[in-house]
Design a protein around this motif. Structure first.
Motif, mmCIF file in Angstrom:
data_model
loop_
_atom_site.group_PDB
_atom_site.id
_atom_site.type_symbol
_atom_site.label_atom_id
_atom_site.label_comp_id
_atom_site.label_asym_id
_atom_site.label_seq_id
_atom_site.Cartn_x
_atom_site.Cartn_y
_atom_site.Cartn_z
ATOM 1 N N VAL A 25 -15.143 21.039 18.417
ATOM 2 C CA VAL A 25 -15.445 20.677 17.022
ATOM 3 C C VAL A 25 -14.203 20.857 16.157
ATOM 4 C CG1 VAL A 25 -16.860 21.242 15.000
ATOM 5 C CG2 VAL A 25 -17.902 21.186 17.262
ATOM 6 N N LYS A 26 -13.528 22.004 16.327
ATOM 7 C CA LYS A 26 -12.309 22.270 15.534
ATOM 8 C C LYS A 26 -11.264 21.172 15.748
ATOM 9 C CE LYS A 26 -12.855 26.273 13.383
ATOM 10 N NZ LYS A 26 -12.934 26.227 11.940
ATOM 11 N N ASN A 27 -11.141 20.720 16.987
ATOM 12 C CA ASN A 27 -10.127 19.700 17.319
ATOM 13 C C ASN A 27 -10.423 18.340 16.692
ATOM 14 O OD1 ASN A 27 -8.647 21.455 18.799
ATOM 15 N ND2 ASN A 27 -8.903 20.432 20.771
ATOM 16 N N TYR A 28 -11.707 18.008 16.601
ATOM 17 C CA TYR A 28 -12.053 16.640 16.213
ATOM 18 C C TYR A 28 -12.735 16.496 14.856
ATOM 19 C CZ TYR A 28 -10.769 15.217 20.879
ATOM 20 O OH TYR A 28 -10.050 14.959 22.026
ATOM 21 N N GLN A 29 -13.218 17.587 14.281
ATOM 22 C CA GLN A 29 -14.050 17.481 13.070
ATOM 23 C C GLN A 29 -13.382 16.705 11.931
ATOM 24 O OE1 GLN A 29 -14.948 21.514 11.930
ATOM 25 N NE2 GLN A 29 -12.867 21.994 11.311
ATOM 26 N N GLU A 30 -12.122 16.972 11.682
ATOM 27 C CA GLU A 30 -11.468 16.347 10.536
ATOM 28 C C GLU A 30 -11.285 14.839 10.738
ATOM 29 O OE1 GLU A 30 -8.661 19.092 9.054
ATOM 30 O OE2 GLU A 30 -8.057 17.778 7.399
ATOM 31 N N ARG A 31 -10.833 14.475 11.920
ATOM 32 C CA ARG A 31 -10.621 13.038 12.196
ATOM 33 C C ARG A 31 -11.946 12.278 12.162
ATOM 34 N NH1 ARG A 31 -7.094 12.943 17.573
ATOM 35 N NH2 ARG A 31 -7.774 15.095 17.706
ATOM 36 N N ILE A 32 -12.972 12.904 12.774
ATOM 37 C CA ILE A 32 -14.288 12.246 12.812
ATOM 38 C C ILE A 32 -14.875 12.155 11.404
ATOM 39 C CG2 ILE A 32 -16.703 12.568 13.607
ATOM 40 C CD1 ILE A 32 -14.782 11.438 15.760
ATOM 41 N N TYR A 33 -14.729 13.240 10.651
ATOM 42 C CA TYR A 33 -15.255 13.241 9.283
ATOM 43 C C TYR A 33 -14.632 12.099 8.465
ATOM 44 C CZ TYR A 33 -15.776 14.550 4.359
ATOM 45 O OH TYR A 33 -16.036 14.526 3.009
ATOM 46 N N TRP A 34 -13.316 11.963 8.523
ATOM 47 C CA TRP A 34 -12.655 10.925 7.722
ATOM 48 C C TRP A 34 -12.929 9.522 8.247
ATOM 49 C CZ3 TRP A 34 -11.620 11.345 2.953
ATOM 50 C CH2 TRP A 34 -11.300 12.585 2.410
ATOM 51 N N LEU A 69 0.830 -1.218 0.000
ATOM 52 C CA LEU A 69 0.000 0.000 0.000
ATOM 53 C C LEU A 69 0.863 1.267 0.000
ATOM 54 C CD1 LEU A 69 -2.691 -1.016 2.661
ATOM 55 C CD2 LEU A 69 -2.820 -1.272 0.202
ATOM 56 N N GLY A 70 2.070 1.146 -0.439
ATOM 57 C CA GLY A 70 2.990 2.283 -0.406
ATOM 58 C C GLY A 70 2.434 3.570 -0.972
ATOM 59 N N GLY A 71 1.686 3.463 -2.051
ATOM 60 C CA GLY A 71 1.214 4.690 -2.718
ATOM 61 C C GLY A 71 -0.156 5.168 -2.259
ATOM 62 N N ILE A 72 -0.603 4.649 -1.149
ATOM 63 C CA ILE A 72 -1.971 5.015 -0.734
ATOM 64 C C ILE A 72 -1.967 6.227 0.199
ATOM 65 C CG2 ILE A 72 -3.887 4.202 0.713
ATOM 66 C CD1 ILE A 72 -3.744 1.610 -0.774
ATOM 67 N N SER A 73 -2.834 7.195 -0.147
ATOM 68 C CA SER A 73 -2.917 8.418 0.665
ATOM 69 C C SER A 73 -3.774 8.178 1.904
ATOM 70 C CB SER A 73 -3.530 9.542 -0.170
ATOM 71 O OG SER A 73 -4.851 9.168 -0.526
ATOM 72 N N LYS A 74 -3.775 9.144 2.802
ATOM 73 C CA LYS A 74 -4.565 9.025 4.041
ATOM 74 C C LYS A 74 -6.071 9.045 3.772
ATOM 75 C CE LYS A 74 -2.015 8.414 7.650
ATOM 76 N NZ LYS A 74 -2.264 7.264 8.524
ATOM 77 N N THR A 75 -6.448 9.580 2.619
ATOM 78 C CA THR A 75 -7.883 9.601 2.290
ATOM 79 C C THR A 75 -8.302 8.293 1.615
ATOM 80 O OG1 THR A 75 -7.584 10.524 0.088
ATOM 81 C CG2 THR A 75 -7.771 12.108 1.892
ATOM 82 N N LYS A 97 -6.933 1.307 12.813
ATOM 83 C CA LYS A 97 -5.551 0.878 13.065
ATOM 84 C C LYS A 97 -4.621 1.412 11.980
ATOM 85 C CE LYS A 97 -2.752 -1.793 15.526
ATOM 86 N NZ LYS A 97 -1.789 -0.706 15.703
ATOM 87 N N TYR A 98 -5.073 1.281 10.741
ATOM 88 C CA TYR A 98 -4.173 1.617 9.628
ATOM 89 C C TYR A 98 -4.124 3.132 9.361
ATOM 90 C CZ TYR A 98 -1.751 1.409 5.185
ATOM 91 O OH TYR A 98 -0.835 1.594 4.178
ATOM 92 N N PHE A 99 -5.294 3.755 9.238
ATOM 93 C CA PHE A 99 -5.331 5.178 8.878
ATOM 94 C C PHE A 99 -5.184 6.088 10.108
ATOM 95 C CE2 PHE A 99 -7.686 3.501 5.135
ATOM 96 C CZ PHE A 99 -6.863 4.005 4.147
ATOM 97 N N ASP A 100 -5.944 5.798 11.158
ATOM 98 C CA ASP A 100 -5.904 6.669 12.346
ATOM 99 C C ASP A 100 -4.762 6.308 13.302
ATOM 100 O OD1 ASP A 100 -8.160 8.004 11.448
ATOM 101 O OD2 ASP A 100 -9.535 6.644 12.468
ATOM 102 N N GLU A 101 -4.107 5.192 13.015
ATOM 103 C CA GLU A 101 -2.975 4.713 13.824
ATOM 104 C C GLU A 101 -3.305 4.659 15.318
ATOM 105 O OE1 GLU A 101 0.201 7.251 12.610
ATOM 106 O OE2 GLU A 101 0.373 6.323 10.661
#
Lengths: 153, 183
Positions: B28-37, A15-21, B144-148
């Motif tokens: 809201v400012k602190n969490y909106q982006e993480r929650i949205y994604w 997944l090297g080229g995968i963005s956070k979105t 786990k993968y995106f939000d670590e």
């Protein structure tokens, strides 16, 4: 644990080229700037202590009125059906037969009754008075004489 | 130069009579982006993610006064967002009567929509591989993968044991790898 780290490293390599979105399109730049301001927050949504807002009072009043109206209509229909049942003058053929005992009537009886009626029609007013012995009596006397109940009592 | 507030400070501001609105805007400012994604990765469509994120913060606003200050604000908000998202998906599944298929097919279609997805081929393949996972496993993988996130944090949010989460993540990674290296 070591195996899992290796597995995750493998995945990272794939997944090297995968963005956070994850490839999903980002919203407009202004989206997060305006997000807080666009939240539908009111004081009433903040507090749950208000059990009845003015709107809910109107809703409850309207619903009580609707229930009362339905009960009134039901009551009216029940009353109406009872009244119509008690004033129902229709009579079945069986009831009519039973009342008049038509089965036991014979021809002779019917004719003799008709003859009696004819005789009665032919009787003069004077003869009727004589038969009933009402000649010379006042109306009150006649009434008394023919009354089945004693009116003076 | 805006100051960074800790969760405890934010809660104190929200509970203050005159600082309530200000405190909530910081939250809201602190969490909106993480929650949205977090939501968006599950539902793909921006409008759906926006609706769920709004519902999440409205619920936070409504219940912040009953929030136990010894709990973690971060995990609490994530938990509300996760519940709202899973609830949304459940409802969608019930009401999607598409002749082309179910809700997952709808999400697969979204990957062909330029307004929703503008990633490369590897990302598309990756998203398709993710869609082969059950919802809860997909959530675990994303966290786990995106939000670590740590397993302990995920465990608190999803109310699942750390052991079960590790197994779930392991299976998810395995399935994704198989799907990606399949052809």
């Amino acid at each position: 644990m070591k195996m899992k780290n290796e597995m995750e490293k493998d995945l990272d390599a794939i997944l090297g080229g995968i963005s956070k979105t994850g490839g999903l399109k980002k919203p407009d730049a202004s989206y997060f700037e305006d997000f807080a301001a666009k939240l539908p927050l009111t004081d009433s949504s903040k507090s749950k202590k208000i059990l009845f807002s003015s709107r809910t009072i109107w809703y409850s009043v309207a619903s009580y009125a609707a229930v009362a109206l339905i009960l009134m209509l039901v009551g009216f229909f029940v009353y109406d059906s009872q009244v119509s049942k008690s004033t129902d003058f229709s009579i079945s053929m069986d009831e009519l037969m039973a009342l008049n005992d038509f089965d036991n009537y014979n021809e002779e009886l019917i004719y003799s009754e008709l003859a009696m009626m004819e005789d009665f029609d032919q009787t003069s007013e004077a003869e009727l008075d004589a038969m009933m012995q009402v000649d010379g009596l006042s109306t009150d006397e006649i009434m008394d004489a023919f009354s089945t109940t004693d009116l003076n009592k | 130069m805006s100051r960074i507030y800790s969760d405890k400070e934010i809660i104190a501001l929200i509970l203050g009579a005159d600082t309530s609105d200000f405190g909530f805007r910081i939250l809201v400012k602190n969490y909106q982006e993480r929650i949205y994604w977090h939501i968006r990765r599950m539902v793909f469509e921006h409008d759906d993610a926006n609706d769920i994120a709004q519902n999440t913060f409205v619920k936070v606003w409504q219940n912040i006064h009953s929030f136990r200050s010894d709990s973690n604000l971060y995990t609490w908000i994530y938990r509300i967002a996760t519940n709202e998202t899973l609830d949304f998906i459940r409802k969608k599944k019930r009401y999607v009567f598409s002749p082309d298929g179910d809700y997952k097919d709808l999400l697969l279609k979204n990957l062909e929509d330029d307004n929703i997805f503008d990633g490369n081929e590897i990302e598309k393949k990756f998203q398709k591989a993710l869609l082969t996972l059950p919802e809860k496993q997909r959530i675990v993988f994303n966290m786990k993968y995106f939000d670590e996130m740590k397993y302990e944090e995920i465990s608190e949010i999803l109310n699942t044991s750390v052991g079960a989460l590790k197994a779930s993540y392991h299976h998810a990674v395995k399935k994704i790898k198989i799907n990606l290296t399949d052809d």
